[in-house]
Design an enzyme around this catalytic site. Structure first.
Site, PDB file in Angstrom:
ATOM      1  N   GLU A  45     -15.792   3.363  -6.592  1.00  0.00           N
ATOM      2  CA  GLU A  45     -14.897   2.223  -6.556  1.00  0.00           C
ATOM      3  C   GLU A  45     -13.505   2.790  -6.312  1.00  0.00           C
ATOM      4  O   GLU A  45     -12.946   3.458  -7.179  1.00  0.00           O
ATOM      5  CB  GLU A  45     -14.971   1.499  -7.908  1.00  0.00           C
ATOM      6  CG  GLU A  45     -14.406   0.125  -7.916  1.00  0.00           C
ATOM      7  CD  GLU A  45     -14.733  -0.579  -9.223  1.00  0.00           C
ATOM      8  OE1 GLU A  45     -15.513  -1.547  -9.190  1.00  0.00           O
ATOM      9  OE2 GLU A  45     -14.228  -0.146 -10.275  1.00  0.00           O
ATOM     10  N   GLN A  86       0.008  -4.180   0.640  1.00  0.00           N
ATOM     11  CA  GLN A  86      -0.290  -3.712   1.990  1.00  0.00           C
ATOM     12  C   GLN A  86      -1.171  -2.474   1.920  1.00  0.00           C
ATOM     13  O   GLN A  86      -0.954  -1.604   1.082  1.00  0.00           O
ATOM     14  CB  GLN A  86       1.037  -3.381   2.696  1.00  0.00           C
ATOM     15  CG  GLN A  86       0.922  -2.972   4.131  1.00  0.00           C
ATOM     16  CD  GLN A  86       2.301  -2.815   4.775  1.00  0.00           C
ATOM     17  OE1 GLN A  86       3.195  -3.616   4.554  1.00  0.00           O
ATOM     18  NE2 GLN A  86       2.467  -1.780   5.566  1.00  0.00           N
ATOM     19  N   ASP A  87      -2.170  -2.412   2.802  1.00  0.00           N
ATOM     20  CA  ASP A  87      -3.006  -1.219   2.950  1.00  0.00           C
ATOM     21  C   ASP A  87      -2.733  -0.619   4.317  1.00  0.00           C
ATOM     22  O   ASP A  87      -2.669  -1.345   5.317  1.00  0.00           O
ATOM     23  CB  ASP A  87      -4.497  -1.566   2.858  1.00  0.00           C
ATOM     24  CG  ASP A  87      -4.969  -1.796   1.436  1.00  0.00           C
ATOM     25  OD1 ASP A  87      -4.148  -1.731   0.512  1.00  0.00           O
ATOM     26  OD2 ASP A  87      -6.170  -2.045   1.261  1.00  0.00           O
ATOM     27  N   ASN A  88      -2.588   0.716   4.380  1.00  0.00           N
ATOM     28  CA  ASN A  88      -2.311   1.420   5.626  1.00  0.00           C
ATOM     29  C   ASN A  88      -3.342   2.511   5.852  1.00  0.00           C
ATOM     30  O   ASN A  88      -3.893   3.059   4.887  1.00  0.00           O
ATOM     31  CB  ASN A  88      -0.911   2.039   5.586  1.00  0.00           C
ATOM     32  CG  ASN A  88       0.168   1.003   5.384  1.00  0.00           C
ATOM     33  OD1 ASN A  88       0.167  -0.036   6.014  1.00  0.00           O
ATOM     34  ND2 ASN A  88       1.087   1.286   4.482  1.00  0.00           N
ATOM     35  N   HIS A 127       9.292  10.620   3.534  1.00  0.00           N
ATOM     36  CA  HIS A 127       9.677   9.233   3.794  1.00  0.00           C
ATOM     37  C   HIS A 127       9.848   8.445   2.492  1.00  0.00           C
ATOM     38  O   HIS A 127       9.148   8.694   1.514  1.00  0.00           O
ATOM     39  CB  HIS A 127       8.599   8.529   4.625  1.00  0.00           C
ATOM     40  CG  HIS A 127       8.344   9.167   5.939  1.00  0.00           C
ATOM     41  ND1 HIS A 127       7.146   9.017   6.612  1.00  0.00           N
ATOM     42  CD2 HIS A 127       9.111   9.956   6.737  1.00  0.00           C
ATOM     43  CE1 HIS A 127       7.195   9.682   7.758  1.00  0.00           C
ATOM     44  NE2 HIS A 127       8.367  10.266   7.850  1.00  0.00           N
ATOM     45  N   LYS A 144       3.146   4.045  -3.802  1.00  0.00           N
ATOM     46  CA  LYS A 144       2.007   4.299  -2.915  1.00  0.00           C
ATOM     47  C   LYS A 144       0.863   4.932  -3.693  1.00  0.00           C
ATOM     48  O   LYS A 144       1.066   5.895  -4.433  1.00  0.00           O
ATOM     49  CB  LYS A 144       2.403   5.245  -1.781  1.00  0.00           C
ATOM     50  CG  LYS A 144       3.480   4.695  -0.874  1.00  0.00           C
ATOM     51  CD  LYS A 144       3.894   5.711   0.179  1.00  0.00           C
ATOM     52  CE  LYS A 144       4.970   5.138   1.079  1.00  0.00           C
ATOM     53  NZ  LYS A 144       5.429   6.126   2.078  1.00  0.00           N
ATOM     54  N   HIS A 169       7.834  10.713  -0.032  1.00  0.00           N
ATOM     55  CA  HIS A 169       6.432  11.077   0.141  1.00  0.00           C
ATOM     56  C   HIS A 169       6.224  11.743   1.489  1.00  0.00           C
ATOM     57  O   HIS A 169       6.833  11.359   2.486  1.00  0.00           O
ATOM     58  CB  HIS A 169       5.556   9.828   0.051  1.00  0.00           C
ATOM     59  CG  HIS A 169       4.122  10.092   0.330  1.00  0.00           C
ATOM     60  ND1 HIS A 169       3.511   9.723   1.511  1.00  0.00           N
ATOM     61  CD2 HIS A 169       3.176  10.748  -0.401  1.00  0.00           C
ATOM     62  CE1 HIS A 169       2.247  10.112   1.477  1.00  0.00           C
ATOM     63  NE2 HIS A 169       2.018  10.742   0.335  1.00  0.00           N
ATOM     64  N   TYR A 201      -3.534   4.399   2.285  1.00  0.00           N
ATOM     65  CA  TYR A 201      -2.681   4.160   1.128  1.00  0.00           C
ATOM     66  C   TYR A 201      -2.353   2.692   0.955  1.00  0.00           C
ATOM     67  O   TYR A 201      -2.236   1.941   1.903  1.00  0.00           O
ATOM     68  CB  TYR A 201      -1.408   5.004   1.153  1.00  0.00           C
ATOM     69  CG  TYR A 201      -0.533   4.893   2.380  1.00  0.00           C
ATOM     70  CD1 TYR A 201       0.678   4.223   2.330  1.00  0.00           C
ATOM     71  CD2 TYR A 201      -0.894   5.510   3.572  1.00  0.00           C
ATOM     72  CE1 TYR A 201       1.508   4.152   3.435  1.00  0.00           C
ATOM     73  CE2 TYR A 201      -0.080   5.445   4.682  1.00  0.00           C
ATOM     74  CZ  TYR A 201       1.126   4.757   4.609  1.00  0.00           C
ATOM     75  OH  TYR A 201       1.941   4.685   5.710  1.00  0.00           O
ATOM     76  N   ASP A 216      10.825  12.573  12.115  1.00  0.00           N
ATOM     77  CA  ASP A 216      10.769  13.590  11.067  1.00  0.00           C
ATOM     78  C   ASP A 216      11.635  14.811  11.409  1.00  0.00           C
ATOM     79  O   ASP A 216      12.214  15.421  10.522  1.00  0.00           O
ATOM     80  CB  ASP A 216       9.329  13.990  10.792  1.00  0.00           C
ATOM     81  CG  ASP A 216       8.540  12.867  10.124  1.00  0.00           C
ATOM     82  OD1 ASP A 216       9.169  11.997   9.491  1.00  0.00           O
ATOM     83  OD2 ASP A 216       7.316  12.852  10.242  1.00  0.00           O
TER      84      ASP A 216
END
Length: 181
Positions: A28, A47-49, A62, A71, A118, A131, A168
């Site tokens: 899970e 939100q899921d990325n 970031h 996150k 992060h 994430y 970056d």
């Protein structure tokens, strides 16, 4: 679910309970009730990325000012060296970092709270990185600290030649960065 403390108390390693046999496994990946019970944190993930990157791709450091994101990160294919940097000026661990290997094999997750930068570098041939965030992506608030900042001094894996995006590469130094109060 097992919660492991890191050297920065607010950053947590989450180890899901894995049920496996010769056919495969089940876990899970997130359960709101268990999350709150085990961490004591009431977070609303909005939100899921999902990103896929090849070996050596380094993303970060970031963060978002104005709309900070917590996150909960994990890897479902491959492996990364994942980093959280405390950017809360009022924190006793301000400017300190924690790094963990997250992989499809170890199935660990890392909780990166609001107020942290992060980043990660891919240490396998490729990696799928997932994430959950506590706020929506807001490019107008996005900030980036250069990955190899001398004051933060992250010990990245030495056998990786980082591949960076233009964003970056243009990251600012820690002393120039806008941070959280």
């Amino acid at each position: 679910m097992n919660i492991v403390q890191t050297s920065i108390p607010d950053v947590l390693i989450v180890e899901p309970k894995v049920f496996g046999d010769d056919r495969g496994f089940f876990l899970e990946s997130f359960n709101q009730h268990l999350w709150e019970e085990k961490t004591g944190l009431k977070k609303n993930f909005v939100q899921d990325n999902h990103s896929r990157s090849s070996k050596g791709v380094l993303r970060g450091i970031h963060y978002q000012l104005g709309k900070p994101q917590g996150k909960l990160v994990r890897v479902v294919s491959g492996a990364v060296f994942d980093v959280a940097v405390d950017l809360r000026r009022s924190s006793p661990t301000f400017g300190k970092w924690v790094g963990e290997i997250l992989s499809a094999e170890n199935k660990r997750q890392l909780w990166v709270p609001e107020g942290f930068g992060h980043g990660f570098v891919v240490i396998s041939d490729s990696a799928d990185f997932l994430y959950k965030t506590t706020d929506y992506y807001a490019p107008e608030f996005e900030q980036c600290i250069i990955w190899n900042d001398k004051d933060i001094n992250i010990t990245w894996p030495s056998d990786i030649e980082p591949r960076l995006s233009a964003k970056d590469e243009a990251g600012v130094s820690f002393v120039e960065a806008k941070v959280f109060d």
